[in-house]
Design a protein around this motif. Structure first.
Motif, mmCIF file in Angstrom:
data_model
loop_
_atom_site.group_PDB
_atom_site.id
_atom_site.type_symbol
_atom_site.label_atom_id
_atom_site.label_comp_id
_atom_site.label_asym_id
_atom_site.label_seq_id
_atom_site.Cartn_x
_atom_site.Cartn_y
_atom_site.Cartn_z
ATOM 1 N N GLY A 159 0.914 -1.200 0.037
ATOM 2 C CA GLY A 159 -0.152 -0.035 0.013
ATOM 3 C C GLY A 159 0.816 1.229 -0.012
ATOM 4 O O GLY A 159 0.353 2.268 0.376
ATOM 5 N N LYS A 160 2.060 1.110 -0.315
ATOM 6 C CA LYS A 160 3.202 2.394 -0.316
ATOM 7 C C LYS A 160 2.714 3.146 -1.779
ATOM 8 O O LYS A 160 2.645 2.584 -2.685
ATOM 9 C CB LYS A 160 4.468 1.593 -0.272
ATOM 10 C CG LYS A 160 5.619 2.713 0.083
ATOM 11 C CD LYS A 160 7.000 2.153 -0.099
ATOM 12 C CE LYS A 160 7.488 1.337 0.703
ATOM 13 N NZ LYS A 160 8.851 0.742 0.750
ATOM 14 N N LYS A 161 2.639 4.469 -1.145
ATOM 15 C CA LYS A 161 2.542 5.126 -2.617
ATOM 16 C C LYS A 161 3.734 5.608 -3.303
ATOM 17 O O LYS A 161 4.924 5.666 -2.745
ATOM 18 C CB LYS A 161 1.964 6.804 -2.044
ATOM 19 C CG LYS A 161 1.294 7.644 -3.151
ATOM 20 C CD LYS A 161 0.756 8.732 -2.308
ATOM 21 C CE LYS A 161 0.412 9.793 -3.540
ATOM 22 N NZ LYS A 161 0.071 10.193 -4.551
ATOM 23 N N THR A 162 3.538 5.437 -4.524
ATOM 24 C CA THR A 162 4.917 5.669 -5.367
ATOM 25 C C THR A 162 4.793 6.895 -6.276
ATOM 26 O O THR A 162 3.531 7.340 -6.609
ATOM 27 C CB THR A 162 5.351 4.512 -6.184
ATOM 28 O OG1 THR A 162 4.428 4.096 -7.014
ATOM 29 C CG2 THR A 162 5.615 3.312 -5.259
ATOM 30 N N TYR A 163 5.847 7.343 -6.795
ATOM 31 C CA TYR A 163 6.087 8.352 -7.665
ATOM 32 C C TYR A 163 6.629 8.300 -8.724
ATOM 33 O O TYR A 163 7.808 7.591 -8.966
ATOM 34 C CB TYR A 163 6.367 9.630 -6.835
ATOM 35 C CG TYR A 163 5.766 10.017 -5.558
ATOM 36 C CD1 TYR A 163 6.163 9.288 -4.546
ATOM 37 C CD2 TYR A 163 4.568 10.745 -5.441
ATOM 38 C CE1 TYR A 163 5.846 9.627 -3.139
ATOM 39 C CE2 TYR A 163 4.189 11.079 -4.277
ATOM 40 C CZ TYR A 163 4.747 10.292 -3.148
ATOM 41 O OH TYR A 163 4.151 10.676 -1.784
ATOM 42 N N PRO A 164 6.341 8.988 -10.100
ATOM 43 C CA PRO A 164 7.100 8.583 -11.260
ATOM 44 C C PRO A 164 8.638 9.236 -11.297
ATOM 45 O O PRO A 164 9.104 8.975 -12.100
ATOM 46 C CB PRO A 164 6.101 9.050 -12.393
ATOM 47 C CG PRO A 164 5.201 10.052 -11.780
ATOM 48 C CD PRO A 164 5.057 9.680 -10.269
ATOM 49 N N GLU A 165 8.673 10.308 -10.486
ATOM 50 C CA GLU A 165 10.052 10.933 -10.240
ATOM 51 C C GLU A 165 10.198 11.034 -8.800
ATOM 52 O O GLU A 165 9.110 11.383 -7.973
ATOM 53 C CB GLU A 165 9.890 12.599 -10.699
ATOM 54 C CG GLU A 165 9.693 12.471 -12.443
ATOM 55 C CD GLU A 165 10.827 11.766 -13.048
ATOM 56 O OE1 GLU A 165 10.742 11.191 -14.325
ATOM 57 O OE2 GLU A 165 12.035 11.781 -12.640
ATOM 58 N N GLY A 166 11.573 10.982 -8.483
ATOM 59 C CA GLY A 166 11.811 10.882 -6.820
ATOM 60 C C GLY A 166 13.168 11.406 -6.567
ATOM 61 O O GLY A 166 13.992 11.279 -7.483
ATOM 62 N N LYS A 167 13.253 11.047 -5.393
ATOM 63 C CA LYS A 167 14.859 11.324 -4.890
ATOM 64 C C LYS A 167 15.632 9.852 -4.941
ATOM 65 O O LYS A 167 15.028 8.974 -5.049
ATOM 66 C CB LYS A 167 14.688 11.666 -3.275
ATOM 67 C CG LYS A 167 14.692 12.811 -2.869
ATOM 68 C CD LYS A 167 14.586 12.985 -1.438
ATOM 69 C CE LYS A 167 14.183 14.305 -1.141
ATOM 70 N NZ LYS A 167 14.098 14.386 0.631
ATOM 71 N N ILE A 168 16.776 10.310 -5.418
ATOM 72 C CA ILE A 168 17.791 9.146 -5.734
ATOM 73 C C ILE A 168 18.846 9.178 -4.546
ATOM 74 O O ILE A 168 19.277 10.231 -4.087
ATOM 75 C CB ILE A 168 18.423 9.154 -6.881
ATOM 76 C CG1 ILE A 168 17.322 8.985 -8.099
ATOM 77 C CG2 ILE A 168 19.374 7.951 -7.012
ATOM 78 C CD1 ILE A 168 17.876 9.184 -9.484
ATOM 79 N N THR A 169 19.047 7.872 -4.007
ATOM 80 C CA THR A 169 20.286 7.995 -3.045
ATOM 81 C C THR A 169 21.357 7.309 -3.655
ATOM 82 O O THR A 169 21.162 6.019 -3.959
ATOM 83 C CB THR A 169 19.829 7.043 -1.828
ATOM 84 O OG1 THR A 169 18.341 7.586 -1.063
ATOM 85 C CG2 THR A 169 20.926 6.939 -0.640
ATOM 86 N N TYR A 170 22.428 7.976 -3.843
ATOM 87 C CA TYR A 170 23.569 7.530 -4.777
ATOM 88 C C TYR A 170 24.154 6.482 -4.038
ATOM 89 O O TYR A 170 24.850 6.784 -3.018
ATOM 90 C CB TYR A 170 24.329 8.689 -5.466
ATOM 91 C CG TYR A 170 23.598 9.425 -6.581
ATOM 92 C CD1 TYR A 170 22.582 10.565 -6.269
ATOM 93 C CD2 TYR A 170 23.507 8.985 -7.748
ATOM 94 C CE1 TYR A 170 21.945 10.949 -7.448
ATOM 95 C CE2 TYR A 170 22.820 9.568 -8.931
ATOM 96 C CZ TYR A 170 22.011 10.660 -8.631
ATOM 97 O OH TYR A 170 21.388 11.133 -9.581
ATOM 98 N N PHE B 26 9.111 5.712 -7.493
ATOM 99 C CA PHE B 26 9.981 6.219 -6.430
ATOM 100 C C PHE B 26 9.205 6.244 -5.277
ATOM 101 O O PHE B 26 7.975 6.472 -5.075
ATOM 102 C CB PHE B 26 10.671 7.635 -6.867
ATOM 103 C CG PHE B 26 11.693 7.682 -7.762
ATOM 104 C CD1 PHE B 26 10.988 7.822 -9.024
ATOM 105 C CD2 PHE B 26 12.985 7.476 -7.485
ATOM 106 C CE1 PHE B 26 12.178 7.836 -10.118
ATOM 107 C CE2 PHE B 26 13.838 7.644 -8.503
ATOM 108 C CZ PHE B 26 13.427 7.722 -9.860
ATOM 109 N N TYR B 27 9.833 5.763 -3.860
ATOM 110 C CA TYR B 27 9.233 5.982 -2.695
ATOM 111 C C TYR B 27 9.091 7.415 -2.298
ATOM 112 O O TYR B 27 8.117 7.717 -1.329
ATOM 113 C CB TYR B 27 9.830 4.942 -1.809
ATOM 114 C CG TYR B 27 10.080 3.522 -2.108
ATOM 115 C CD1 TYR B 27 11.070 2.846 -2.030
ATOM 116 C CD2 TYR B 27 8.907 2.945 -2.908
ATOM 117 C CE1 TYR B 27 11.251 1.798 -2.350
ATOM 118 C CE2 TYR B 27 8.949 1.605 -3.374
ATOM 119 C CZ TYR B 27 10.105 1.026 -2.997
ATOM 120 O OH TYR B 27 10.479 -0.259 -3.663
ATOM 121 N N GLU B 28 9.890 8.122 -2.505
ATOM 122 C CA GLU B 28 9.794 9.577 -2.371
ATOM 123 C C GLU B 28 9.739 10.462 -3.169
ATOM 124 O O GLU B 28 10.552 10.474 -4.219
ATOM 125 C CB GLU B 28 10.890 9.987 -1.324
ATOM 126 C CG GLU B 28 10.812 9.652 0.244
ATOM 127 C CD GLU B 28 11.893 10.154 1.099
ATOM 128 O OE1 GLU B 28 12.755 9.321 1.896
ATOM 129 O OE2 GLU B 28 12.253 11.021 0.919
#
Lengths: 229, 299
Positions: free
Chosen positions: A78-89, A224-226
């Motif tokens: 049930g986690k909301k996701t986004y087409p663009e988001g933060k990346i942790t390199y 993306f999760y965030e």
């Protein structure tokens, strides 16, 4: 008197002479050394005995970070996701993704960076390729005798999913590939196009192969999760 | 005036004697150590180089296992220290054969019968278990793996980097110079004796002075050798060589430190000899002065 003076100067000469000889011989040695072609000898010694790499082993300074990556699908949690988001390199040596392909039962950790120690632990992404979530070609390889033993059984249309701490990235196999180990055609940058390239050595009877085989996949979804701020 | 001229002549002869002593010492070291295979074999034994090579190769083939599918146990017998010794020996022998002008190149062909036998046995077993035909492709794959393993083992056993030295042109130069080195010790030795003889003729009536000048020459030549060799040892100067292979690093630096240590020992012995010669000069001088005093008293 004259005899005594002569004796004194004779004694003085006896004492000073070794120092005089040392000074003269030392000076001549230094002069000769400065004129000698020592730079030529040094050049040969450098070529013969100076390796480009350090004396330490390949893993000197390498920090290997293995971790659990959540591979539960977003719909299940049930986690909301986004087409663009933060990346942790990621950093070199970090396990930053989990690669799955249900068609061949593949489920393996992906390390950022590639060397013999990391290849022993899982699949490896080359540092020159695009980080998951950015635009470009993500290139991942692994040993054919271990994690990618069934890679060539993937067919066109099979789903390949990569999970990270910051998102889930779904690809579909577009074509099977085969290339020489010196050919960079499938391993280079793909401007404006999102691909995933998985490859390994072509299985020979035994021993090293000069041919690489694998699949080229096209991106289907980025989740993306965030979100981006 | 006559005394001044004699003194200046003595200084010049002493300077020549100093460098002659140094040249003679260097000649002895060159022929006795640098161009003597026994010195290198001693380094191999002292530094336990074959043990280091064995560990390094075992690690290499262990890492290769995932890529080649060949377990490291297949190579176990070939990678034992005692089986690597002949490979190290043959690369050293070939190095000196080339420098001496006996061999046309530095290529070696060590005996890899054990390795080839173990690889063949593994391949044939694998082929039998997996139903693989032992055809031309099979033999080709086997040969490729044998060649790759032999190349790797030979490279790791080349502890004095014969290949790199040859590529850098050093070995070629050593080969050209070697015939001349045969004359080094006789020529420098003869020149030293000649200078000693000239000095003796100058001071044949005052032998104590001859001992004095010889002592001064020996002392200064020893100091000139001691200072740089002691500095090299004290600063571990040769550790600056950045060599990836532990055994090659140990071989090269072991040899160079050994050479430096020998120069230091020669220099210290030289200083001790100089002190002894000064004492002899002092005794001879005292005896001469007493004789002169007695002669003067009679007159």
């Amino acid at each position: 008197m004259a005899e005594q003076s002569q004796k004194r100067s004779s004694k003085a000469a006896l004492i000073i002479t070794p120092f005089l000889l040392l000074l003269l011989a030392g000076g001549m040695t230094v002069l000769g050394w400065s004129l000698a072609p020592t730079h030529t000898v040094e050049k040969y010694l450098n070529i013969a005995f100076m390796d480009n790499l350090k004396t330490q082993t390949e893993t000197a300074g390498l920090q290997i970070l293995q971790k659990e990556i959540d591979t539960a699908d977003a719909e299940d949690t049930g986690k909301k996701t986004y087409p663009e988001g933060k990346i942790t390199y990621p950093v070199f040596g970090e396990q930053y993704a989990q690669l799955t392909a249900d068609a061949i039962g593949l489920n393996v950790g992906v390390f950022f960076g590639s060397n013999s120690e990391l290849l022993a632990l899982g699949a490896c992404q080359t540092t020159q390729s695009a980080v998951l979530g950015t635009v470009g070609n993500v290139v991942i390889d692994a040993h054919v005798n271990t994690y990618f033993s069934d890679l060539t059984k993937l067919s066109v249309g099979d789903k390949v999913v990569l999970y990270t701490d910051y998102g889930r990235f779904t690809y579909r196999v577009a074509e099977s590939i085969s290339f020489d180990k010196t050919d960079r055609k499938y391993l280079g940058v793909t401007e404006g196009e999102d691909h995933l390239t998985l490859y390994t050595c072509k299985p020979e009877l035994l021993g090293n192969s000069d041919v690489r085989v694998g699949v080229r996949c096209d991106l289907v979804a980025k989740e993306f999760y965030e979100p981006l701020q | 005036m006559k005394r001044t001229i004699k003194y200046l002549a003595s200084v010049i002869l002493s300077l020549l004697l100093i460098f002659s002593f140094i040249a003679l010492t260097c000649s002895v070291l060159l022929r006795g150590r640098a161009l003597n295979p026994a010195a290198y074999h001693r380094i191999v034994a002292e530094q336990h180089l074959t043990d280091k090579i064995s560990v390094r190769l075992t690690n290499y083939f262990t890492q290769q296992e995932n890529t080649t599918g060949i377990p490291v146990s297949v190579y176990a017998e070939s990678l034992k220290s005692e089986n690597l010794e002949p490979v190290v020996d043959i690369t050293l022998r070939k190095l000196f054969d080339y420098v001496y002008g006996v061999a046309p190149d530095t290529e070696t062909k060590p005996d890899f019968t054990v390795l080839e036998g173990d690889l063949r046995k593994f391949f044939e077993q694998y082929a039998e278990e997996n139903g693989i035909a032992r055809d031309a492709a099979f033999e080709d794959a086997l040969r490729k793996n044998m060649d790759a393993a032999e190349k790797k083992i030979t490279a790791e056993c080349d502890v004095f980097k014969t290949g790199s030295l040859a590529e850098a042109g050093l070995l070629g130069k050593a080969r050209k110079i070697y015939p001349l080195t045969v004359w080094l010790i006789p020529v420098t030795g003869a020149f030293t004796l000649l200078l000693l003889l000239i000095l003796f003729l100058m001071y044949r009536r005052t032998v104590d002075r001859w001992f004095y000048w010889v002592a001064s020459s020996v002392l200064v030549s020893s100091i000139l050798m001691l200072v740089p060799s002691a500095w090299l040892s004290a600063t571990n100067w040769f550790d600056r060589f950045a060599v990836k292979s532990e055994q090659i690093f140990a071989a090269v630096t072991g040899f160079l430190y050994g050479l430096t240590h020998t120069v230091t020992v020669y220099a210290v012995c030289g200083i001790a000899a100089a002190v002894l010669l000064y004492v002899i000069a002092g005794i001879c001088g005292t005896v001469r002065h007493r004789k002169e005093a007695v002669r003067n008293a009679k007159h």
